[in-house]
Structures are given as structure tokens and as C-alpha cells.
Design an enzyme around this catalytic site. Structure first.
Site, PDB file in Angstrom:
ATOM      1  N   THR A 178       1.029  -1.189  -0.069  1.00 49.02           N
ATOM      2  CA  THR A 178       0.066   0.018   0.000  1.00 49.02           C
ATOM      3  C   THR A 178       1.002   1.083  -0.067  1.00 49.02           C
ATOM      4  OG1 THR A 178      -2.021  -0.913   1.127  1.00 49.02           O
ATOM      5  CG2 THR A 178      -1.472   1.344   1.826  1.00 49.02           C
ATOM      6  N   ARG A 206     -14.835  -6.243   0.329  1.00 49.99           N
ATOM      7  CA  ARG A 206     -14.045  -5.940   1.565  1.00 49.99           C
ATOM      8  C   ARG A 206     -13.281  -4.477   1.382  1.00 49.99           C
ATOM      9  NH1 ARG A 206      -8.317  -4.357   2.788  1.00 49.99           N
ATOM     10  NH2 ARG A 206      -7.913  -5.036   5.165  1.00 49.99           N
ATOM     11  N   GLY A 208     -10.801  -1.715   3.611  1.00 49.81           N
ATOM     12  CA  GLY A 208      -9.691  -1.597   4.741  1.00 49.81           C
ATOM     13  C   GLY A 208      -9.803  -0.310   5.492  1.00 49.81           C
ATOM     14  N   ASP A 209      -8.912  -0.232   6.173  1.00 48.29           N
ATOM     15  CA  ASP A 209      -8.453   1.103   6.697  1.00 48.29           C
ATOM     16  C   ASP A 209      -8.139   2.349   6.072  1.00 48.29           C
ATOM     17  OD1 ASP A 209      -6.045  -0.338   6.230  1.00 48.29           O
ATOM     18  OD2 ASP A 209      -5.034   1.139   7.421  1.00 48.29           O
ATOM     19  N   THR A 228      -0.237   1.734   6.763  1.00 46.56           N
ATOM     20  CA  THR A 228      -0.150   0.469   6.043  1.00 46.56           C
ATOM     21  C   THR A 228      -0.085  -0.770   6.918  1.00 46.56           C
ATOM     22  OG1 THR A 228       0.959  -0.612   4.523  1.00 46.56           O
ATOM     23  CG2 THR A 228       2.070   0.741   5.816  1.00 46.56           C
ATOM     24  N   GLY A 229      -0.750  -1.879   6.482  1.00 40.77           N
ATOM     25  CA  GLY A 229      -0.543  -2.843   7.427  1.00 40.77           C
ATOM     26  C   GLY A 229      -1.861  -3.723   7.172  1.00 40.77           C
ATOM     27  N   GLY A 231      -5.305  -3.999   7.676  1.00 43.70           N
ATOM     28  CA  GLY A 231      -6.322  -2.980   7.786  1.00 43.70           C
ATOM     29  C   GLY A 231      -7.386  -3.187   8.971  1.00 43.70           C
TER      30      GLY A 231
HETATM   31  N1  ASP Z   1      -4.065  -1.327   5.087  1.00 50.28           N
HETATM   32  C1  ASP Z   1      -4.237  -1.922   3.778  1.00 50.28           C
HETATM   33  C2  ASP Z   1      -5.681  -2.864   3.985  1.00 50.28           C
HETATM   34  O1  ASP Z   1      -5.957  -3.603   4.819  1.00 50.28           O
HETATM   35  C3  ASP Z   1      -3.286  -3.080   3.300  1.00 50.28           C
HETATM   36  C4  ASP Z   1      -1.880  -2.610   3.210  1.00 50.28           C
HETATM   37  O2  ASP Z   1      -1.517  -1.707   3.921  1.00 50.28           O
HETATM   38  O3  ASP Z   1      -1.069  -3.408   2.828  1.00 50.28           O
HETATM   39  O4  ASP Z   1      -6.418  -2.681   2.939  1.00 50.28           O
END
Ligand code: ASP
Length: 312
Positions: A178, A206, A208-209, A228-229, A231
Site C-alpha cells: 500500500t 471488503r 480496509g482501513d 499501512t498494514g 487494515g
Molecule cells: N492497509 C491495507 C488494507 O488493509 C493493506 C496494506 O496496507 O497493505 O487494505
């Protein structure tokens, strides 16, 4: 006058030097540097933090190495569904799009939601229809197709796993991340932008965050944050706003607030990182994963880093 600064990320996760080739590392660093230059050119000339973060994120969205825009991962049914958000700290305005398809630069559409509608978040067909009305650039399925992303989907489906792009199965041959940018301009104005293809093999619909204001993206006059991570955990931890809240209510400096937020993320079982800047040009890039593609640009120059051993 503030000290202008731009910080970016290209995703956090299991990124190991032992599994990276020299060529691939150079490509990632070149991608991060190009994005930093795109945003820093604007800040250096006295431009706004909002323009700088949009420009940096657009550059990363156009680079197939990163999981956003062109390089977005696939959903379970083999589609690309993207999320993006942008927020302007001084005006406390935000725009976001969720689960959109066929838009070349989701971050541009998020900015249009902020500037041209009464809303904060538009999803799916409604967001795409709005984009068409605004004449944003569209892109067909072929534009978003990369063999690596397709292989990742097939592996995830075979394993029955919904996976972070930069998740449990690290390989240097697989793209990560991301993308996001935060900036402070010469006037002390703050902005944050985040864009993603989400998680490989995620369910259709779906979200995410990233497009959830306060979870993956936030900016006010305290600081600007892009996460990022995994979500779901950033949503549960309201992580982006958590940095702001710690600064506001605990009166701790930016770096301490952001570190505490990542510690809390670890406590609730989440993995990832964030980038944050305050109105004095301070910045911080903490994460609890093996690595995070990241970098910053300010009057001292441009620097990028990938693995955890680097201070940046
Ligand atoms: N945060 C993002 C999500 O969950 C994914 C990512 O940061 O790689 O959609």
C-alpha cells in the site's frame, strides 16, 4: 514559516534483506525516490501539502511494484478493488473512495470527493459514476493486470488464505505495499493521502482501513498520518487518529505518540506501520513489521529505507 517535509511509505511487512535481490531493491528505491521528488518539487516551490501528497501518491499508484493503482492486488474473484483517502489538516476536509474499479488514480478521485461533493466517502459504483462525471482517467482490466499479482492470488486461493500483500510469505520476486504520503508545507499546513489495492484474495466488497478517516488516514492541525498494514486492526485501533489523540490529550511529541500507537497495534495483534508529520516539520516512520518501504524529503535532502535496521 515551517520546515517543509514530505514522508512516504510503500507498504510495511515481512521484507527481508536476505530475500531481496539487488536489482529489485534498486527498483523499489527508484520508485520511492521518484515519488519523493514528485511531492518535494511542489513543497520546495512553496506549494501546498495537499498537492504534494497527491502527487507523491499518484507516482506510486502508477508504479506496478506497489499495491495501489496499477499494481493493485486481486480480490478472490480476480478483480482489482481499490481504496483511497486524502485529508487536508488545516480545513479538516477529507475525501475517500472505497471498493472502486477501473479508475487509474484513485487518489485523484478521493480529492474530487473532498472538493466537489458534500460527502466524505463514496463507494463502489457510486464512486465510479462520480469519477466518470468528473472525467477522471479510466483504465481497463489489462492496465491493472500483472502476472505477479495473479500468481499471488492463485497461491492465496490454493492456501485458503486472505493475505497482506507484504504478509507472511516474503519473497523478493513479489511486489509489496500500500502507498501513502504525509506532508507539512512552508505555511505549516498538513495533509495525508493513502491508496491501496487492499489484501490479496479479499472478499468482494471488503474495505480496509485506508479510506476510513481516522483509521488509515487522518490530518488536522496537530499532525498528518498515513498507515499501512493489516487494515482490520488499524480500523479497530482507530490508529491514525490515535496518534493525534495522544498528542492532543497526553501532550506527547509526535515521535512518542506514533510509537505508542504502534505499540497499541501490537497489543491488539496488528502488524504494520505508519508515517506522520507535525506542523513544525518533525516526522516519524515507526512500524512493528520486518520492514517498511519508506522515505522522506526535506531541506536536508532525500532518503529512502526498507529494512528495520535503518534509523529512518
Ligand atoms: N492497509 C491495507 C488494507 O488493509 C493493506 C496494506 O496496507 O497493505 O487494505
Amino acid at each position: 514559516m515551517s520546515r517543509p517535509v514530505l514522508a512516504i511509505h510503500g507498504g510495511a511487512g515481512t521484507i527481508l534483506r536476505s530475500q531481496m535481490t539487488t536489482e529489485l531493491e534498486s527498483e523499489y528505491r527508484a520508485g520511492l525516490e521518484a515519488a519523493l521528488r514528485a511531492g518535494w518539487d511542489i513543497l520546495e516551490k512553496g506549494g501546498s501539502s495537499l498537492d504534494a501528497v497527491e502527487s507523491a501518491v499518484c507516482s506510486l499508484e502508477d508504479n506496478p511494484l506497489f499495491n495501489a493503482g496499477r499494481g493493485s492486488v486481486f480480490t478472490h474473484d480476480g478483480k482489482n478493488e481499490m481504496d483511497a483517502a486524502i485529508m487536508h489538516g488545516s480545513t479538516l476536509r477529507a475525501g475517500a473512495v472505497a471498493a472502486i474499479r477501473g479508475i487509474k488514480n484513485p487518489i485523484k478521485l478521493a480529492r474530487l470527493v473532498m472538493e466537489r461533493t458534500e460527502h466524505v466517502l463514496l463507494a463502489s459504483y457510486g464512486a465510479v459514476e462520480f469519477g466518470e462525471e468528473m472525467n477522471v482517467e479510466l483504465a481497463d482490466d489489462a492496465y491493472f493486470f500483472t502476472q505477479q499479482r495473479w500468481d499471488q492470488l492463485e497461491e492465496a486461493v490454493a492456501a485458503g488464505r486472505i493475505q497482506l500483500d507484504h504478509g507472511s510469505r516474503p519473497t523478493a520476486g513479489k511486489p509489496f505495499g500500500t502507498v501513502g504520503a504525509v506532508a507539512c508545507d512552508a505555511a505549516g499546513g498538513l495533509a495525508a493521502a493513502t491508496s491501496t489495492g487492499g489484501m490479496t484474495n479479499k472478499r468482494f466488497g471488503r474495505i480496509g482501513d485506508t479510506p476510513i478517516i481516522g483509521a488509515g488516514t487522518y490530518a488536522d492541525d496537530t499532525c498528518a498520518v498515513s498507515c499501512t498494514g493489516h487494515g482490520e486492526y488499524f480500523i479497530l485501533g482507530v490508529s491514525a487518529y490515535d496518534v493525534v489523540a495522544r498528542m492532543r490529550y497526553k501532550c506527547v511529541p509526535l515521535a512518542d505518540a506514533a510509537r505508542e500507537t504502534i505499540e497499541h497495534l501490537s497489543e491488539i495483534g496488528g502488524e504494520g506501520g505508519l508515517i506522520a508529520v507535525d506542523g513544525n516539520g518533525n516526522f516519524t516512520l515507526p512500524f512493528n513489521s520486518e520492514g517498511m518501504y519508506r522515505g522522506y524529503a526535506n531541506n536536508d535532502g532525500i532518503e529512502t529505507a526498507i529494512y528495520s535496521e535503518r534509523a529512518v
